[in-house]
Enzyme design. Sequence first.
Site, PDB file in Angstrom:
ATOM      1  N   GLU A   1     -10.794  25.875  25.624  1.00 46.20           N
ATOM      2  CA  GLU A   1      -9.478  25.246  25.775  1.00 46.20           C
ATOM      3  C   GLU A   1      -8.386  26.217  26.212  1.00 46.20           C
ATOM      4  O   GLU A   1      -7.273  26.165  25.699  1.00 46.20           O
ATOM      5  CB  GLU A   1      -9.062  24.592  24.443  1.00 46.20           C
ATOM      6  CG  GLU A   1     -10.010  23.511  23.999  1.00 46.20           C
ATOM      7  CD  GLU A   1      -9.681  22.984  22.591  1.00 46.20           C
ATOM      8  OE1 GLU A   1      -9.804  21.777  22.389  1.00 46.20           O
ATOM      9  OE2 GLU A   1      -9.325  23.770  21.714  1.00 46.20           O
TER      10      GLU A   1
HETATM   11  C1  TNX Z   1     -11.600  21.592  19.354  1.00 49.97           C
HETATM   12  S1  TNX Z   1     -14.190  22.995  19.447  1.00 49.97           S
HETATM   13  C2  TNX Z   1     -11.471  22.958  19.256  1.00 49.97           C
HETATM   14  C3  TNX Z   1     -10.832  23.549  18.067  1.00 49.97           C
HETATM   15  C4  TNX Z   1     -10.281  22.500  17.164  1.00 49.97           C
HETATM   16  C5  TNX Z   1     -11.258  21.349  17.040  1.00 49.97           C
HETATM   17  C6  TNX Z   1     -10.826  20.292  16.088  1.00 49.97           C
HETATM   18  C7  TNX Z   1     -13.393  23.988  20.145  1.00 49.97           C
HETATM   19  C8  TNX Z   1     -14.175  24.984  20.800  1.00 49.97           C
HETATM   20  N1  TNX Z   1     -12.054  23.850  20.123  1.00 49.97           N
HETATM   21  O1  TNX Z   1      -9.828  24.443  18.455  1.00 49.97           O
HETATM   22  O2  TNX Z   1     -10.056  23.075  15.922  1.00 49.97           O
HETATM   23  O3  TNX Z   1     -11.428  20.791  18.309  1.00 49.97           O
HETATM   24  O4  TNX Z   1     -11.803  19.320  15.906  1.00 49.97           O
END
Ligand code: TNX
Length: 538
Positions: A350
């Site tokens: 992300e």
């Molecule tokens: C996605 S999974 C994210 C996390 C969040 C999570 C909450 C991932 C690699 N990134 O930063 O905590 O969703 O469900």
Amino acid sequence: MKISKILSSTLLIFSFGLGIISCSEKAVPLSENHIIPKPLSVTDAGGSFALTGETKLIAVGNAADINPVIAIFQTMIKPSTGFDLQTAESGESNVIVFELESASQKSPGEYTITINETSIKISASNGEGLFNGVQTLRQLMPASLEGTALTVDKIQIAAGQIQDKPEYGYRGFMLDVARHFFSVEDVKHVIDLVAKYKINYLHLHLSDDQGWRIEIKSWPLLTQIGGKTEVGGGEGGFYTQEQYKDIVAYAQSKYITVVPEIDMPGHTNSALAAYGQLNPGITVPEKGAVPFDRTELGVDGMATPLYTGIEVGFSTLDTDKDITYQFVDDVIRELVEMTPGPYIHIGGDESLVTELEDYIPFMEKAQAIVTKYGKKSLGWDEIAHAKLETGTVAQFWAKAENAVLAINQGNQVLVSPATKTYLDMQYDSTTQLGLHWAAYIELDDAYNWDPTELDSAVKRENILGVESPLWSETITNREEIEFMMFPRFAAIAEVAWTKKELRNWESFSERLKKHTARWDAMGLNYYKSPRLVWEEKK
Ligand code: TNX
């Protein structure tokens, strides 16, 4: 009344008072066990073994590898029986033999337990295999063994044999200690829980926008500033290097390898709040931003406010500056110095405000640093946009197409699909804790899937293992950790250990019901899933 009668009835009253049950009734046949994760094969034989205070423990093979497992067994038996089991050099009857086979064909983690009327033998090729055997043996014993009340004076275990080996070599659990910070004691408690289900990797998500949780001596403000708070504005916290090493050693004592994660180049606001030099100039979402006076700390004017909200994807390291790579090098070097395991997780998820043309070289340089220090990289599936080094593992959480990019480069994937394994997802719409952006995950959803069925291009040989992450935006304490983990965590542990052909929901849900008695004895705060059908009480 004769003296002997008075004595025996006094004894009877006394032992009832203590709640001691003499388990002299017949042992449950081995094939009717409730072992989770389900073993490869179980066969019955006649009779049973009676474990008593006189049972002797015998090591056959390299004592240095066996003695720690014997010590674990002794500690496990004592609280609910009072037995102070002793070791012996040899013995014919009433013995438990822990055998490390020298010319073993067994893979790491694999074990066999053979039970007859005079002995129990656990054999394996390494300590981890013996430890797994002990975890199985524990589940063949009464649920009260999980507690501390003295309830048993003899334990009957039916004769037979269990042969068992893991389907996947990497069976992981991830705890996010960045969004909310958890104490060393809480982490050790989690280690105790996951070890019972044969998990062998603990991934610690040590940094994120809301907090930096590991002391880095060459960049002290990371924790002094970046560790000051957490989601919701609580006081946060961090592990000193000594505390982190203590966690690593504790995990190792349970045959669990720690995988530390520093999430980069996104999810880095806590670092940017400490060291403005790393900040390319971004805006922190207003809601959740916590400005503070940092003049006395002499922090660069570009430093961001601390952040206590739960938005994702707004932060990035400056991928153009040399200082950024000095930072990455120092952080990874210090992490490597205190991490005996093979992996360093470099995040990569992300990074929504990092251009792909910046993201790719950054992830390549970060991997090269990990390789330079002798470790392999793990990264969230987006990392596969970059060129992967040999041995880098992509953690498939969201996009199968990213997993395929990794596989096409000849690399393996660790599977953590958010829709099945994310333990922060709510069970259903009534669950108070958790999020539900990926799915509601009931117990059967967590069980009824297989890593080889996620995408036709992701085949068995491409899969290193399975990991269930617990993100902690909404999770603040030990009871909440337990509630989101159990019972689903046990389901995913079986997906990781037991091959697809041997698994089915009917069997799992029946076995799981018996585990609730064990969890009650431990005082665990678990979710009473309606998917477990209980017989009506008459
Ligand atoms: C996605 S999974 C994210 C996390 C969040 C999570 C909450 C991932 C690699 N990134 O930063 O905590 O969703 O469900």
